[in-house]
Every structure is written in structure tokens, then in C-alpha cells.
Design a protein around this motif. Sequence first.
Motif, PDB file in Angstrom:
ATOM      1  N   MET A  34      -9.247  67.924  17.628  1.00  0.00           N
ATOM      2  CA  MET A  34      -9.864  66.709  17.088  1.00  0.00           C
ATOM      3  C   MET A  34     -11.016  67.122  16.182  1.00  0.00           C
ATOM      4  O   MET A  34     -12.176  67.158  16.595  1.00  0.00           O
ATOM      5  CB  MET A  34     -10.370  65.809  18.227  1.00  0.00           C
ATOM      6  CG  MET A  34      -9.283  65.323  19.161  1.00  0.00           C
ATOM      7  SD  MET A  34      -8.183  64.148  18.332  1.00  0.00           S
ATOM      8  CE  MET A  34      -7.031  63.788  19.673  1.00  0.00           C
ATOM      9  N   MET A  35     -10.694  67.476  14.932  1.00  0.00           N
ATOM     10  CA  MET A  35     -11.698  67.981  13.997  1.00  0.00           C
ATOM     11  C   MET A  35     -12.189  66.874  13.072  1.00  0.00           C
ATOM     12  O   MET A  35     -11.420  65.987  12.681  1.00  0.00           O
ATOM     13  CB  MET A  35     -11.100  69.118  13.157  1.00  0.00           C
ATOM     14  CG  MET A  35     -10.803  70.384  13.942  1.00  0.00           C
ATOM     15  SD  MET A  35      -9.959  71.642  12.949  1.00  0.00           S
ATOM     16  CE  MET A  35      -8.252  71.116  13.101  1.00  0.00           C
ATOM     17  N   ASN A  36     -13.476  66.948  12.706  1.00  0.00           N
ATOM     18  CA  ASN A  36     -13.995  66.015  11.720  1.00  0.00           C
ATOM     19  C   ASN A  36     -13.644  66.505  10.312  1.00  0.00           C
ATOM     20  O   ASN A  36     -12.996  67.548  10.147  1.00  0.00           O
ATOM     21  CB  ASN A  36     -15.511  65.823  11.885  1.00  0.00           C
ATOM     22  CG  ASN A  36     -16.280  67.143  11.756  1.00  0.00           C
ATOM     23  OD1 ASN A  36     -15.891  68.025  10.974  1.00  0.00           O
ATOM     24  ND2 ASN A  36     -17.350  67.289  12.508  1.00  0.00           N
ATOM     25  N   LEU A  37     -14.068  65.780   9.307  1.00  0.00           N
ATOM     26  CA  LEU A  37     -13.693  66.106   7.928  1.00  0.00           C
ATOM     27  C   LEU A  37     -14.139  67.515   7.541  1.00  0.00           C
ATOM     28  O   LEU A  37     -13.367  68.301   6.973  1.00  0.00           O
ATOM     29  CB  LEU A  37     -14.287  65.068   6.969  1.00  0.00           C
ATOM     30  CG  LEU A  37     -14.083  65.356   5.469  1.00  0.00           C
ATOM     31  CD1 LEU A  37     -12.603  65.401   5.132  1.00  0.00           C
ATOM     32  CD2 LEU A  37     -14.805  64.302   4.623  1.00  0.00           C
ATOM     33  N   TRP A  38     -15.398  67.845   7.829  1.00  0.00           N
ATOM     34  CA  TRP A  38     -15.938  69.145   7.456  1.00  0.00           C
ATOM     35  C   TRP A  38     -15.175  70.275   8.161  1.00  0.00           C
ATOM     36  O   TRP A  38     -14.859  71.305   7.550  1.00  0.00           O
ATOM     37  CB  TRP A  38     -17.421  69.200   7.790  1.00  0.00           C
ATOM     38  CG  TRP A  38     -18.075  70.524   7.503  1.00  0.00           C
ATOM     39  CD1 TRP A  38     -18.644  71.362   8.415  1.00  0.00           C
ATOM     40  CD2 TRP A  38     -18.232  71.147   6.230  1.00  0.00           C
ATOM     41  NE1 TRP A  38     -19.139  72.485   7.787  1.00  0.00           N
ATOM     42  CE2 TRP A  38     -18.907  72.383   6.441  1.00  0.00           C
ATOM     43  CE3 TRP A  38     -17.869  70.806   4.929  1.00  0.00           C
ATOM     44  CZ2 TRP A  38     -19.222  73.258   5.405  1.00  0.00           C
ATOM     45  CZ3 TRP A  38     -18.181  71.683   3.888  1.00  0.00           C
ATOM     46  CH2 TRP A  38     -18.845  72.879   4.132  1.00  0.00           C
ATOM     47  N   GLN A  39     -14.876  70.086   9.419  1.00  0.00           N
ATOM     48  CA  GLN A  39     -14.135  71.107  10.166  1.00  0.00           C
ATOM     49  C   GLN A  39     -12.711  71.270   9.635  1.00  0.00           C
ATOM     50  O   GLN A  39     -12.191  72.382   9.557  1.00  0.00           O
ATOM     51  CB  GLN A  39     -14.111  70.737  11.653  1.00  0.00           C
ATOM     52  CG  GLN A  39     -15.464  70.852  12.328  1.00  0.00           C
ATOM     53  CD  GLN A  39     -15.463  70.270  13.729  1.00  0.00           C
ATOM     54  OE1 GLN A  39     -14.618  69.438  14.078  1.00  0.00           O
ATOM     55  NE2 GLN A  39     -16.419  70.687  14.547  1.00  0.00           N
ATOM     56  N   ARG A  40     -12.073  70.159   9.242  1.00  0.00           N
ATOM     57  CA  ARG A  40     -10.725  70.250   8.687  1.00  0.00           C
ATOM     58  C   ARG A  40     -10.730  70.987   7.354  1.00  0.00           C
ATOM     59  O   ARG A  40      -9.799  71.734   7.040  1.00  0.00           O
ATOM     60  CB  ARG A  40     -10.108  68.857   8.526  1.00  0.00           C
ATOM     61  CG  ARG A  40      -9.820  68.162   9.845  1.00  0.00           C
ATOM     62  CD  ARG A  40      -8.827  67.022   9.685  1.00  0.00           C
ATOM     63  NE  ARG A  40      -9.242  66.062   8.672  1.00  0.00           N
ATOM     64  CZ  ARG A  40     -10.040  65.029   8.886  1.00  0.00           C
ATOM     65  NH1 ARG A  40     -10.533  64.823  10.108  1.00  0.00           N
ATOM     66  NH2 ARG A  40     -10.349  64.190   7.919  1.00  0.00           N
ATOM     67  N   ILE A  41     -11.787  70.788   6.579  1.00  0.00           N
ATOM     68  CA  ILE A  41     -11.904  71.505   5.304  1.00  0.00           C
ATOM     69  C   ILE A  41     -12.017  73.003   5.550  1.00  0.00           C
ATOM     70  O   ILE A  41     -11.295  73.820   4.954  1.00  0.00           O
ATOM     71  CB  ILE A  41     -13.125  70.995   4.504  1.00  0.00           C
ATOM     72  CG1 ILE A  41     -12.883  69.570   4.020  1.00  0.00           C
ATOM     73  CG2 ILE A  41     -13.412  71.920   3.313  1.00  0.00           C
ATOM     74  CD1 ILE A  41     -14.100  68.927   3.383  1.00  0.00           C
TER      75      ILE A  41
END
Length: 529
Positions: free
Chosen positions: A198-205
Motif C-alpha cells: 500500500m504505497m503512496n504516490l511518492w513511494q510508487r514513483i
Amino acid sequence: MVVKSASISFLIVMAVASSIEGSSILVSVPFGTKSHKNMYVPLVQELVTRGHNITVITNYMTADFMNLDNVREIVLEQLCLNMSHYPNVFDSLLSSSWNWGNWGLTSQLLRTQSEYPPKVTNVLYDNPKVQQMLAKDTFDLVIASQVLLMSSAPLAWHFKAPLIVFSPNTLFPGMATILGDDEHTSYVPLVFSPYTNMMNLWQRIINTLATNMILVFQQWYEGSIIPSIVKEKGMPCYAELDEIIRNVTVVLTNSHPSFSYPRSLPPQVIEVGGIHCRSPKPLPNNLENFVSGADGFLLFSIGSLQNMEDMPEYLLQSFIRIFSRLPLRVIWQWKGKIRSDLPANVLAIPWLPQQDLLGHPGCRAFITHGGLNSLQEAIYHGVPMLGIPFGIDQFLNLRRAVNDGYALQLQWKEINENTLNTAIQHLLFNKSFSDAAVRLSGLLRDQMETPLERAAFWTEYVIRHNGSVDHLRLGSRELAPYQRSLIDVYLLLILVGITPLVLVLLCFRNCSCSSKNKVTARDVKNKQE
């Protein structure tokens, strides 16, 4: 008539069975840590009991193979990991302001990754025993580690044998793409990261960029560096390396939803996580006498790579003081020179039977670095953990363990007497941790067959069918990346959807222009009049 049919069926079954008994199998693991053995040693032992002849290429001698007659081991000692060649990992961790897995042990090992692919390939094919094997032997199957797979894959081409790949962890970046799937960086965290599914936007980037950087690195080596080395070693006509890897039959992964994040998997991927886990054996007398003299014990081990004497003195003293105040015994795996000032309730030994200790009814908690195999054993035996990670996959493993409720985690630079005592007291006296560990143990054990039985079945399945497993291949393997992502479909749909709008706008524009021209012409005419 029925008897005759039964006899024919029996003969057919016996013929199929005899066709795979005594098969020659090559297991190539030229590079990796000792913990990687936990993935393939049980499989080799099982295949031996089924009558197969195994040759293993490894960088560490395997004690479990010493008394097996039909196992030959080729040891590439030059490729043993010697941590003395690296900076002190404790200094690296304690001085770093980062908490991500790319620092500490991860940064030290990955710093030299650009050197390992050519080094491993050169050492592998220069070895006299390997050269003799290439010249004289034949194999029905090649099993290769996904770690530096590019070095071992040409062996499958040389012996014209099917290729099975095993991963000491989950699928590494690139393999899913080879099998026709996507990397799914939106919810599959990179193994070196501390992220969850469950990653946020920054982590997915970050997750997407890091994964694609690894893919580019792999393509560079697979496309130029490794092929040129292999050709120099006497196999100038071998097929393109990526084509060899694309023909992989089955991939065995050291994963299971009870401890690794679930993801969509192609049919050719078989999860065998926990393959080395087993019921505990009786302890040696000295250990049994030690642990039976108190109300339980705590186990402390940080893996096979790190020496305890490398730990800073103030950290050692924190552990020693806390252990001395515990009402339990402590078994401390101590690589290096053992100190003489340890408390009476602490037993320091260089090697310990970890599974037998974790499976002992007196084991109350486990302090560990969070390596995947140690985590699997703790889950299997239902023991709560305190994780203190160094790097590699340990941050990822422990993040999941903490979220599942059977573990606590500390960073090395957070350790002092207060934090250490608080964590240990929580593990020992908060029943929720042991309850969660028992619950996860039930999930890992509740399978139709053991991971070892599953791995052995698929290994023999590939042999029985001579590597013909096209029925398991995804059709997406034949598609280009833009086709898999449906970019061409979406572009066409957008084009189809936009075209009528554009035509309508052009019509309006033309009508507007015509009206304007008429008005302008009428105005000019009126002015002239």
C-alpha cells in the motif's frame, strides 16, 4: 479383459516412473550467501531420495551433501563472500541518516554488483571441473538461481536441457516481464525497499524508478557483457542469452502469502516459500541442559555474515546488561572471538541449530536481523521476533512482520538499554505477539502439500515432459511492451473517440467562416452602395 487393462496401465505407469528415475540434474548456484542454500539443499536431498543424480555448482561447500553418494559438488571458492573486504557494516548503519535498505549491508553489497556478473561468469567457466563437465557430461535438466542468472543460463543451452529457475526470495525484477506479466510496481514493493503493498504516490514513483533502473542494468549485461565473456570461454555459437532465459520452464520462488505480499503470478511461477522449514529435532545435550534450567529462553542471531566482535562496544554492553537482568536464558550466536565477561544466563556459541531451538517449547522470543529464511522459521514455529535489520530484503520482511503483529523492529542506531528492554518486555509479556505468531504459523502450515513436495513434483514434471510446458505460457509473452500495456488499443480508441469531435468542430468552423464571409461580403456591398 479388466485384468489385462489394469496390467497395461501398471506397465505404463512404471515406464513413466522409470523414465525420470536416475535423471541427471545440474544445479548452478555459483554466487550467493549461505542462506541461499536453504532454498535448494532440501530440494536436492529430496530428489536424491527419488533416485536422481545431482551435480551442484556452488561457492560454499555443503555439509548436508557429504554423505550423499549421488551428489557431486563443484565448489567455486573464489566466489565466497568475505565480509572483511567490506567496510564495517555497523559503522555504515550508525553513521547513515537513511533508514532505507540501500544503506548498511545493502549499499556495501550493491556497491560492487557491477563487478560480480563478469567475475562470476569468468570464474564459473574457467574452473577445470566445470570445463570437464562441459566436455563430458550430459544433463536432463538445469536448475539455476535467479541471482546472476545470466551467468548460469548458457549451461541449459550447452546441455540442450530444460531450464528451471529458483529465486531465494520473491520474483526479482525482470522475471515477471520475461514470463509475460508486468512488474506491478504500483503494489509490488522492490525487494530492497521498506515499502508495503500500500504505497503512496511518492513511494510508487521511487519504486517504479528503482525497478526500471535494475531492468536497464540487467539488459545491459545480458545484451553485451556476459554474452561476450561466454563466447570467449568456448561457446561461440550459443543462442542469444535473453532467448535462453525466455525459454525458462518453471520458476520456484521462496514466497508465500503468509510472509510475503501477494501478487498476480503467471502459471509457470510456483511458490515454495518455507521449503526448508521442518519439525524440530532434539537438541544436543549441552544446549538442552542449558535451556531446560530456566523458565524459557531467548534466541539471538543476526545471520551468517556478521561477526559480533564488529559491533561497537556500547551496543554490545547494551545487550549484555539487558540480558543479565532477564529471568530467562539467552542463546547468542557469536561469530568471532567470544568474550569472557558474558552473564551466567547467556550462552554464546559460533553455530546453533536454529530451527531446533525455535521449535523448542521453551523458546519465548527471537532477536534477528530479519533475513527471509530466519523469518520463515520463526513463523513456522510460532515465535515472536524483534528485528534489527542490516539491509537487502530485511527492511521489507520486517515491515510486513510488524504489520502482521508478531514482530517489533528497531534500527541499530536506536538501540540502547531503554529501547532494547522495552522491546523485549513487550515481546515476552504482551500475549498479542505470540498469538499473532501462532496464527501466521497456522497459515504457513495449512497447505495441500508441503512446499518441498510441490517443488519436487514440478521438477520431475519438467523432466517427464522434456521441458514442454508451452501450455503454461502466457500469450502476452509474444507481445511487445506497448501491446501488453494496451497503448495501441487506447491510442486507437482515443483516435476513434476524438475523430467525430474534430469533424464536428471543423464543420462548425467552416460554417462559422462561411457565415463570416457572407456577412463581410454583404457589409462590403452595403458600403459600396
